[in-house]
Write a protein that holds these residues in place. Structure first.
Motif, PDB file in Angstrom:
ATOM      1  N   LEU A  26      -4.039  16.231 -20.776  1.00 40.94           N
ATOM      2  CA  LEU A  26      -5.020  15.432 -21.553  1.00 40.94           C
ATOM      3  C   LEU A  26      -4.060  15.006 -22.876  1.00 40.94           C
ATOM      4  CD1 LEU A  26      -8.058  17.834 -21.362  1.00 40.94           C
ATOM      5  CD2 LEU A  26      -7.552  15.870 -19.919  1.00 40.94           C
ATOM      6  N   ILE A  27      -4.263  13.646 -23.241  1.00 39.86           N
ATOM      7  CA  ILE A  27      -3.447  13.242 -24.427  1.00 39.86           C
ATOM      8  C   ILE A  27      -4.656  13.085 -25.207  1.00 39.86           C
ATOM      9  CG2 ILE A  27      -2.202  11.342 -25.436  1.00 39.86           C
ATOM     10  CD1 ILE A  27      -0.661  13.072 -23.022  1.00 39.86           C
ATOM     11  N   PHE A  28      -4.634  13.855 -26.283  1.00 42.31           N
ATOM     12  CA  PHE A  28      -5.776  13.868 -27.315  1.00 42.31           C
ATOM     13  C   PHE A  28      -5.238  12.773 -28.607  1.00 42.31           C
ATOM     14  CE2 PHE A  28      -6.153  17.812 -25.443  1.00 42.31           C
ATOM     15  CZ  PHE A  28      -7.457  17.990 -25.505  1.00 42.31           C
ATOM     16  N   PRO A  29      -6.160  12.274 -29.123  1.00 44.74           N
ATOM     17  CA  PRO A  29      -6.142  11.106 -30.278  1.00 44.74           C
ATOM     18  C   PRO A  29      -5.194  11.438 -31.608  1.00 44.74           C
ATOM     19  CG  PRO A  29      -8.444  11.834 -30.304  1.00 44.74           C
ATOM     20  CD  PRO A  29      -7.698  12.624 -29.032  1.00 44.74           C
ATOM     21  N   ASN A  30      -5.346  12.693 -31.678  1.00 48.92           N
ATOM     22  CA  ASN A  30      -4.490  13.215 -32.961  1.00 48.92           C
ATOM     23  C   ASN A  30      -4.024  14.391 -33.046  1.00 48.92           C
ATOM     24  OD1 ASN A  30      -6.750  14.519 -33.799  1.00 48.92           O
ATOM     25  ND2 ASN A  30      -7.604  12.408 -34.643  1.00 48.92           N
ATOM     26  N   VAL A  31      -3.313  14.933 -33.652  1.00 50.75           N
ATOM     27  CA  VAL A  31      -2.843  16.543 -33.772  1.00 50.75           C
ATOM     28  C   VAL A  31      -4.054  17.474 -34.182  1.00 50.75           C
ATOM     29  CG1 VAL A  31      -2.037  16.593 -36.250  1.00 50.75           C
ATOM     30  CG2 VAL A  31      -0.830  17.810 -34.562  1.00 50.75           C
ATOM     31  N   ILE A  32      -4.985  16.909 -34.776  1.00 49.01           N
ATOM     32  CA  ILE A  32      -5.968  17.936 -35.208  1.00 49.01           C
ATOM     33  C   ILE A  32      -6.712  18.100 -34.051  1.00 49.01           C
ATOM     34  CG2 ILE A  32      -8.105  18.123 -36.569  1.00 49.01           C
ATOM     35  CD1 ILE A  32      -6.671  16.126 -38.467  1.00 49.01           C
ATOM     36  N   SER A  33      -7.335  17.221 -33.214  1.00 49.54           N
ATOM     37  CA  SER A  33      -8.152  17.414 -32.159  1.00 49.54           C
ATOM     38  C   SER A  33      -7.387  18.335 -31.156  1.00 49.54           C
ATOM     39  CB  SER A  33      -8.793  16.188 -31.526  1.00 49.54           C
ATOM     40  OG  SER A  33      -7.809  15.184 -31.201  1.00 49.54           O
ATOM     41  N   GLY A  34      -5.886  17.764 -30.932  1.00 51.83           N
ATOM     42  CA  GLY A  34      -5.392  18.686 -29.900  1.00 51.83           C
ATOM     43  C   GLY A  34      -5.055  19.818 -30.208  1.00 51.83           C
ATOM     44  N   ASN A  35      -4.789  20.177 -31.300  1.00 52.05           N
ATOM     45  CA  ASN A  35      -4.564  21.509 -31.781  1.00 52.05           C
ATOM     46  C   ASN A  35      -5.761  22.582 -31.702  1.00 52.05           C
ATOM     47  OD1 ASN A  35      -4.388  23.741 -34.253  1.00 52.05           O
ATOM     48  ND2 ASN A  35      -2.357  23.454 -33.630  1.00 52.05           N
ATOM     49  N   ILE A  36      -6.960  21.866 -31.967  1.00 51.67           N
ATOM     50  CA  ILE A  36      -8.104  22.593 -31.854  1.00 51.67           C
ATOM     51  C   ILE A  36      -8.469  22.768 -30.615  1.00 51.67           C
ATOM     52  CG2 ILE A  36     -10.755  22.378 -32.085  1.00 51.67           C
ATOM     53  CD1 ILE A  36     -10.146  20.906 -34.936  1.00 51.67           C
TER      54      ILE A  36
ATOM     55  N   GLN B  78      -6.762  28.549 -25.194  1.00 48.96           N
ATOM     56  CA  GLN B  78      -6.084  29.538 -25.119  1.00 48.96           C
ATOM     57  C   GLN B  78      -6.627  30.999 -25.192  1.00 48.96           C
ATOM     58  OE1 GLN B  78      -3.012  29.735 -28.313  1.00 48.96           O
ATOM     59  NE2 GLN B  78      -1.469  31.092 -27.158  1.00 48.96           N
ATOM     60  N   GLU B  79      -7.613  30.801 -26.221  1.00 46.58           N
ATOM     61  CA  GLU B  79      -8.505  32.052 -26.566  1.00 46.58           C
ATOM     62  C   GLU B  79      -9.543  32.342 -25.551  1.00 46.58           C
ATOM     63  OE1 GLU B  79      -7.748  34.537 -28.607  1.00 46.58           O
ATOM     64  OE2 GLU B  79      -5.744  33.339 -29.082  1.00 46.58           O
ATOM     65  N   ILE B  80     -10.205  31.489 -25.224  1.00 42.34           N
ATOM     66  CA  ILE B  80     -11.353  31.507 -24.528  1.00 42.34           C
ATOM     67  C   ILE B  80     -11.353  31.343 -22.984  1.00 42.34           C
ATOM     68  CG2 ILE B  80     -12.870  31.448 -26.229  1.00 42.34           C
ATOM     69  CD1 ILE B  80     -14.226  28.804 -25.086  1.00 42.34           C
TER      70      ILE B  80
ATOM     71  N   ALA C  86      -6.231  30.297 -20.580  1.00 39.40           N
ATOM     72  CA  ALA C  86      -4.797  29.172 -20.264  1.00 39.40           C
ATOM     73  C   ALA C  86      -3.774  29.625 -20.814  1.00 39.40           C
ATOM     74  CB  ALA C  86      -5.331  27.911 -20.472  1.00 39.40           C
ATOM     75  N   GLU C  87      -2.510  29.488 -19.941  1.00 40.44           N
ATOM     76  CA  GLU C  87      -1.103  29.441 -20.560  1.00 40.44           C
ATOM     77  C   GLU C  87      -1.000  28.117 -21.243  1.00 40.44           C
ATOM     78  OE1 GLU C  87       3.415  30.465 -19.533  1.00 40.44           O
ATOM     79  OE2 GLU C  87       1.970  30.578 -17.895  1.00 40.44           O
ATOM     80  N   VAL C  88      -0.837  28.262 -22.533  1.00 42.50           N
ATOM     81  CA  VAL C  88      -0.437  27.048 -23.458  1.00 42.50           C
ATOM     82  C   VAL C  88       1.032  26.878 -23.711  1.00 42.50           C
ATOM     83  CG1 VAL C  88      -0.889  26.447 -25.613  1.00 42.50           C
ATOM     84  CG2 VAL C  88      -2.597  27.445 -24.345  1.00 42.50           C
ATOM     85  N   ILE C  89       1.616  25.823 -23.600  1.00 41.48           N
ATOM     86  CA  ILE C  89       2.820  25.377 -23.853  1.00 41.48           C
ATOM     87  C   ILE C  89       2.854  24.457 -24.982  1.00 41.48           C
ATOM     88  CG2 ILE C  89       5.047  24.634 -23.108  1.00 41.48           C
ATOM     89  CD1 ILE C  89       4.485  25.677 -20.248  1.00 41.48           C
TER      90      ILE C  89
END
Length: 136
Positions: free
Chosen positions: A70-80, A86-88, A91-94
């Motif tokens: 998935l390519i998110f529209p900005n760093v804010i939405s991608g980070n969220i 990762q938490e719920i 998933a292994e996050v890289i």
């Protein structure tokens, strides 16, 4: 199998963000025609193969099981999104993975595990080996 994410599905909602996502998709398809990529689409559409096939059979992702990137529209939405997964989701996050830098440089989150450090180092090594990269 890459999906460019927005709050709109293929122009269903007007706005600056969907327009940018649509344009980014067009540019990426023109530059990398071999890439299996589509958008703009909502995250649930990209990840739900049945929904994608039923509602948007014209998408090349519909014939290939949906998106796995998935390519998110900005760093804010991608980070969220990645922190939630990762938490719920277990998933292994890289990441985050920096792109467009002149050198193969990436960042690590505060408190990164050994596994996260090794994964990010592997990405940097692959980046350093790409043609045209100036190396480390």
């Amino acid at each position: 199998r890459v999906a460019v994410i927005s709050y709109s599905n293929f122009g269903s909602n007007p706005g600056e963000l969907p327009d940018k996502a649509r344009r980014a998709t067009e540019l990426a398809k023109a530059r990398y025609p071999e890439l299996l990529l589509d958008g703009e689409m909502q995250a649930n559409t990209a990840l739900n193969h049945e929904l994608l096939q039923e509602q948007y059979p014209f998408s090349p992702l519909a014939a290939h099981g949906g998106a796995n990137t998935l390519i998110f529209p900005n760093v804010i939405s991608g980070n969220i999104a990645y922190k939630v997964l990762q938490e719920i989701g277990g998933a292994e996050v890289i990441g985050p993975v920096l792109m467009g830098m002149r050198k193969p440089v990436h960042i690590l989150q505060l408190g990164a595990s050994v596994r996260e450090i090794v994964n990010m180092t592997a990405i940097a090594v692959v980046d350093a080996q790409q043609p045209g990269n100036k190396g480390l």
